[in-house]
Design an enzyme around this catalytic site. Structure first.
Site, PDB file in Angstrom:
ATOM      1  N   ILE A  81      -0.060   0.342   4.965  1.00 39.10           N
ATOM      2  CA  ILE A  81      -1.057  -0.667   4.608  1.00 39.10           C
ATOM      3  C   ILE A  81      -0.413  -1.559   3.563  1.00 39.10           C
ATOM      4  O   ILE A  81       0.268  -1.082   2.652  1.00 39.10           O
ATOM      5  CB  ILE A  81      -2.368  -0.038   4.090  1.00 39.10           C
ATOM      6  CG1 ILE A  81      -3.370  -1.128   3.711  1.00 39.10           C
ATOM      7  CG2 ILE A  81      -2.129   0.940   2.978  1.00 39.10           C
ATOM      8  CD1 ILE A  81      -4.758  -0.611   3.403  1.00 39.10           C
ATOM      9  N   GLU A 115       0.413   9.068   2.675  1.00 40.23           N
ATOM     10  CA  GLU A 115       1.431   9.335   1.665  1.00 40.23           C
ATOM     11  C   GLU A 115       1.556   8.090   0.802  1.00 40.23           C
ATOM     12  O   GLU A 115       1.375   6.965   1.279  1.00 40.23           O
ATOM     13  CB  GLU A 115       2.807   9.628   2.287  1.00 40.23           C
ATOM     14  CG  GLU A 115       2.912  10.967   2.980  1.00 40.23           C
ATOM     15  CD  GLU A 115       2.494  10.909   4.434  1.00 40.23           C
ATOM     16  OE1 GLU A 115       2.231  11.982   5.016  1.00 40.23           O
ATOM     17  OE2 GLU A 115       2.407   9.810   5.019  1.00 40.23           O
ATOM     18  N   ASN A 120       3.759   4.048  -7.445  1.00 41.99           N
ATOM     19  CA  ASN A 120       2.801   3.009  -7.051  1.00 41.99           C
ATOM     20  C   ASN A 120       1.411   3.344  -7.602  1.00 41.99           C
ATOM     21  O   ASN A 120       0.500   3.704  -6.850  1.00 41.99           O
ATOM     22  CB  ASN A 120       2.771   2.872  -5.527  1.00 41.99           C
ATOM     23  CG  ASN A 120       2.020   1.642  -5.062  1.00 41.99           C
ATOM     24  OD1 ASN A 120       1.296   1.011  -5.827  1.00 41.99           O
ATOM     25  ND2 ASN A 120       2.176   1.321  -3.790  1.00 41.99           N
ATOM     26  N   TYR A 127      -6.697   4.574  -3.778  1.00 39.49           N
ATOM     27  CA  TYR A 127      -6.977   5.702  -2.893  1.00 39.49           C
ATOM     28  C   TYR A 127      -7.915   6.713  -3.560  1.00 39.49           C
ATOM     29  O   TYR A 127      -8.861   7.198  -2.925  1.00 39.49           O
ATOM     30  CB  TYR A 127      -5.685   6.387  -2.449  1.00 39.49           C
ATOM     31  CG  TYR A 127      -4.716   5.468  -1.742  1.00 39.49           C
ATOM     32  CD1 TYR A 127      -5.156   4.421  -0.936  1.00 39.49           C
ATOM     33  CD2 TYR A 127      -3.349   5.637  -1.883  1.00 39.49           C
ATOM     34  CE1 TYR A 127      -4.265   3.579  -0.296  1.00 39.49           C
ATOM     35  CE2 TYR A 127      -2.445   4.792  -1.242  1.00 39.49           C
ATOM     36  CZ  TYR A 127      -2.916   3.765  -0.455  1.00 39.49           C
ATOM     37  OH  TYR A 127      -2.031   2.929   0.173  1.00 39.49           O
TER      38      TYR A 127
END
Length: 161
Positions: A81, A115, A120, A127
């Site tokens: 993504i 993953e 990051n 998430y």
């Protein structure tokens, strides 16, 4: 115009559509601008050809991001993504994640995995805000400038038994 109005206009003008092979060069351009070790054009083409859920984020008639998810055995896996740099922090990534999660629910998947690089923190925060929980680590999963980087494995339960 205020930042809030700009964000609202951005949110309204973004749309998602199926990725086609014609989109792959533009998707690769977004990927290369975002990552030191991007996926190849061949990997994106294979994802489209094998029938993964491949969606393009379109903004002002241009590819501005994408999401790719696979399904199998009651599990969905968000494989990649990405949102174009100039559109980040505008809610587009969250909206794309919501879209992917809703498609996984419609396909009656019980869990969604992904993953993410530990380096990051912006993605990790997104998430976790969407209900993903860290369930593991894949050692030396990603190519990195200094060798290899681990991947944090995240899971979100979509249904309860």
């Amino acid at each position: 115009m205020s930042a809030e109005l700009d964000r609202s206009a951005l949110f309204q003008s973004v749309r998602f559509r199926p990725m086609t092979l014609v989109d792959v060069p533009a998707v690769v351009a977004v990927e290369r601008a975002s990552y030191l070790f991007p996926w190849s054009e061949g990997v994106f083409r294979d994802c489209v050809r094998v029938g993964y859920l491949c969606r393009v984020v379109e903004f002002e008639g241009q590819v501005a991001g994408y999401g790719i998810m696979s399904y199998g055995a009651g599990e969905a896996h968000i494989l990649n993504i990405c949102i174009r740099n100039d559109l980040r922090s505008g809610g587009v990534g969250r909206r794309l994640m919501d879209f992917l999660l809703s498609r996984a629910k419609e396909a009656e998947m019980q869990d969604v995995f992904l993953e993410v690089r530990p380096s990051n923190p912006v993605a990790i925060k997104l998430y976790e805000s969407l209900g993903f929980v860290k369930v593991g680590v894949r050692k030396a999963y990603y190519q990195a400038a200094g060798g290899r980087e681990d991947a944090l494995v995240y899971k979100r339960v979509l249904t309860t038994p």
